[in-house]
Design a protein around this motif. Sequence first.
Motif, PDB file in Angstrom:
ATOM      1  N   ARG A 134      16.565  25.397 105.375  1.00 55.53           N
ATOM      2  CA  ARG A 134      16.053  26.840 105.187  1.00 55.53           C
ATOM      3  C   ARG A 134      15.226  26.865 104.182  1.00 55.53           C
ATOM      4  O   ARG A 134      15.100  26.322 103.112  1.00 55.53           O
ATOM      5  CB  ARG A 134      17.134  27.914 105.367  1.00 55.53           C
ATOM      6  N   LYS A 135      14.171  28.085 104.227  1.00 58.38           N
ATOM      7  CA  LYS A 135      13.321  28.440 103.107  1.00 58.38           C
ATOM      8  C   LYS A 135      14.028  28.645 101.758  1.00 58.38           C
ATOM      9  O   LYS A 135      13.652  28.043 100.693  1.00 58.38           O
ATOM     10  CB  LYS A 135      12.411  29.602 103.779  1.00 58.38           C
ATOM     11  N   GLU A 136      15.223  29.491 102.018  1.00 58.03           N
ATOM     12  CA  GLU A 136      15.991  29.356 100.823  1.00 58.03           C
ATOM     13  C   GLU A 136      17.037  28.781 100.802  1.00 58.03           C
ATOM     14  O   GLU A 136      17.936  29.124 101.701  1.00 58.03           O
ATOM     15  CB  GLU A 136      16.255  31.047 100.551  1.00 58.03           C
ATOM     16  N   PRO A 137      17.459  27.689  99.985  1.00 61.37           N
ATOM     17  CA  PRO A 137      18.416  26.833 100.036  1.00 61.37           C
ATOM     18  C   PRO A 137      19.692  27.579  99.904  1.00 61.37           C
ATOM     19  O   PRO A 137      19.736  28.514  99.137  1.00 61.37           O
ATOM     20  CB  PRO A 137      18.297  25.754  99.255  1.00 61.37           C
ATOM     21  N   GLY A 138      20.901  27.441 100.673  1.00 55.81           N
ATOM     22  CA  GLY A 138      22.111  27.791 100.486  1.00 55.81           C
ATOM     23  C   GLY A 138      21.984  29.197 101.303  1.00 55.81           C
ATOM     24  O   GLY A 138      23.264  30.167 101.012  1.00 55.81           O
ATOM     25  N   THR A 139      21.299  29.483 102.041  1.00 53.06           N
ATOM     26  CA  THR A 139      21.241  30.704 103.098  1.00 53.06           C
ATOM     27  C   THR A 139      22.167  30.696 103.982  1.00 53.06           C
ATOM     28  O   THR A 139      22.273  29.325 104.905  1.00 53.06           O
ATOM     29  CB  THR A 139      19.958  31.052 103.568  1.00 53.06           C
ATOM     30  N   PRO A 140      22.993  31.403 104.459  1.00 53.08           N
ATOM     31  CA  PRO A 140      23.923  31.471 105.484  1.00 53.08           C
ATOM     32  C   PRO A 140      22.912  31.285 107.040  1.00 53.08           C
ATOM     33  O   PRO A 140      21.993  31.983 106.961  1.00 53.08           O
ATOM     34  CB  PRO A 140      24.613  32.561 105.475  1.00 53.08           C
ATOM     35  N   THR A 141      23.210  30.564 107.753  1.00 57.08           N
ATOM     36  CA  THR A 141      22.369  30.442 109.351  1.00 57.08           C
ATOM     37  C   THR A 141      22.322  31.852 109.816  1.00 57.08           C
ATOM     38  O   THR A 141      23.556  32.550 110.057  1.00 57.08           O
ATOM     39  CB  THR A 141      22.798  29.461 110.259  1.00 57.08           C
ATOM     40  N   ASP A 142      21.021  32.270 110.580  1.00 62.71           N
ATOM     41  CA  ASP A 142      21.272  33.521 110.963  1.00 62.71           C
ATOM     42  C   ASP A 142      19.773  33.563 112.069  1.00 62.71           C
ATOM     43  O   ASP A 142      19.025  32.577 111.983  1.00 62.71           O
ATOM     44  CB  ASP A 142      21.038  34.809 110.224  1.00 62.71           C
ATOM     45  N   LEU A 143      19.664  34.652 112.805  1.00 60.07           N
ATOM     46  CA  LEU A 143      18.629  34.523 113.835  1.00 60.07           C
ATOM     47  C   LEU A 143      17.632  35.809 113.392  1.00 60.07           C
ATOM     48  O   LEU A 143      17.403  36.365 114.105  1.00 60.07           O
ATOM     49  CB  LEU A 143      19.123  35.202 115.054  1.00 60.07           C
ATOM     50  N   THR A 144      17.415  35.517 111.971  1.00 58.23           N
ATOM     51  CA  THR A 144      16.357  36.599 111.667  1.00 58.23           C
ATOM     52  C   THR A 144      14.791  35.792 111.713  1.00 58.23           C
ATOM     53  O   THR A 144      14.818  34.567 112.342  1.00 58.23           O
ATOM     54  CB  THR A 144      16.340  36.505 109.888  1.00 58.23           C
ATOM     55  N   LYS A 145      14.019  36.613 111.793  1.00 59.19           N
ATOM     56  CA  LYS A 145      12.573  36.098 112.496  1.00 59.19           C
ATOM     57  C   LYS A 145      12.361  34.944 111.203  1.00 59.19           C
ATOM     58  O   LYS A 145      11.860  33.733 111.727  1.00 59.19           O
ATOM     59  CB  LYS A 145      11.715  37.268 112.203  1.00 59.19           C
ATOM     60  N   GLU A 146      12.199  35.160 109.964  1.00 59.56           N
ATOM     61  CA  GLU A 146      11.967  34.085 108.924  1.00 59.56           C
ATOM     62  C   GLU A 146      12.765  32.678 109.308  1.00 59.56           C
ATOM     63  O   GLU A 146      12.129  31.688 109.272  1.00 59.56           O
ATOM     64  CB  GLU A 146      12.326  34.669 107.485  1.00 59.56           C
ATOM     65  N   GLN A 147      14.111  32.790 109.818  1.00 56.35           N
ATOM     66  CA  GLN A 147      14.758  31.754 109.732  1.00 56.35           C
ATOM     67  C   GLN A 147      14.463  30.941 111.167  1.00 56.35           C
ATOM     68  O   GLN A 147      14.373  29.658 111.148  1.00 56.35           O
ATOM     69  CB  GLN A 147      16.300  31.851 109.898  1.00 56.35           C
TER      70      GLN A 147
END
Length: 392
Positions: A134-147
């Motif tokens: 992900r753009k920010e390492p260590g981020t929980p996965t989710d269905l945001t636009k950025e992710q």
Amino acid sequence: MRINSLCLLSLVGSASAFSGSITKNLVVPGLQNGMDFCKLGTSDLEVSKVCMGTMTFGQQNTLEEGVEQLNLAFDNYGINFIDTAELYPVPGKPETQGKTDQTVAAFMKNRKRSDIVLATKVCGFSDRMTWMPRKEPGTPTDLTKEQILFSVDASLKRLGTDYIDLLQLHWPARYTGGLFGQPDFSPSQVKESVPFEETLEALQQLVQEGKVRYVGVSNETPYGICSLVELSKNNPQKYPRIVSIQNSYSLVVRKDFEAGLAEACYHHQVGLLPYSPLAGGSLTNKYADKDNVPENARYKMFPGFMDRYYGSENEAAVKAYSNIATAKGMSPAQLALSWCYHREHVASTIIGATSITQLKENIEAYDIRLEDETLADINRVYKKYTDPTKFA
């Protein structure tokens, strides 16, 4: 050319509606009657009725073995449909993430891209899966636009292609209950989640950019299907229409789909892509003797994931279905796959195998058509074991 009524789930109304689901029948070695194709939902994707699942590639299978399987499926059986995911192979872990996509990329490298219908998936919410790219390492996965946007760009790079035919949301961003055999929905468990609108906006951007052709969902509920479709119907310029749903569906996992989702998908023209038609391999009955299960079998590799298939009533249900298969002169796998392949709910069934021998048996089961008497026997077992894989 012939009409395959099994592809008509999404068509409602007059006879003229059937014109969009006339499918070809390609005669290929190993299939007496050839492979059938149909349009997926409201899309113009013409997919084979058998889809190649790939989640073992990079874990239970090497890259070379995965490419061999895909070559066999495409060249010997006329299959044109592949399903992968950014998470694969499974069980998901940092050291193997993306290896499945590398296998698919190696297979596609010297093939005409337009001959392949490529489906992949972006992870839903998980606060445990913080190691996905992900753009920010260590981020929980989710269905945001950025992710979603970041995930698709990473998938395209791994797959070595500039577009995805079908992008699916692997599981919802919200709490739904019942996911992966867990207890059913409880209002007290509901938490704030990414809104449908934000997720759909990301998908629409990808479609407009030409990176994705069509979108679908996975592990969804009737509420999710209806909400997503209605948003698109009310604002088609802003939100894309979902064309497919990929959910677990088999002889022992059918109630969740047939009791509510089937109606929603029928009326909203969403095609079903069953995964795990052999219920984690349990419907082959090869795990009946747990003391002699091979170390590389899913039963051993997925201790938590596989528990639902080996507790409660599922073992008794599997034995009952296996007895039907034996009485009818076929293997348990052939019975389970033929039943799933030819259900009127089903668009294309996703299969997986860890060996060429398994793969051939699985695909060639498409030629088997169960007799009415056999279907009646199956329904009698279903009435006794309606929901056998739910955790207590």
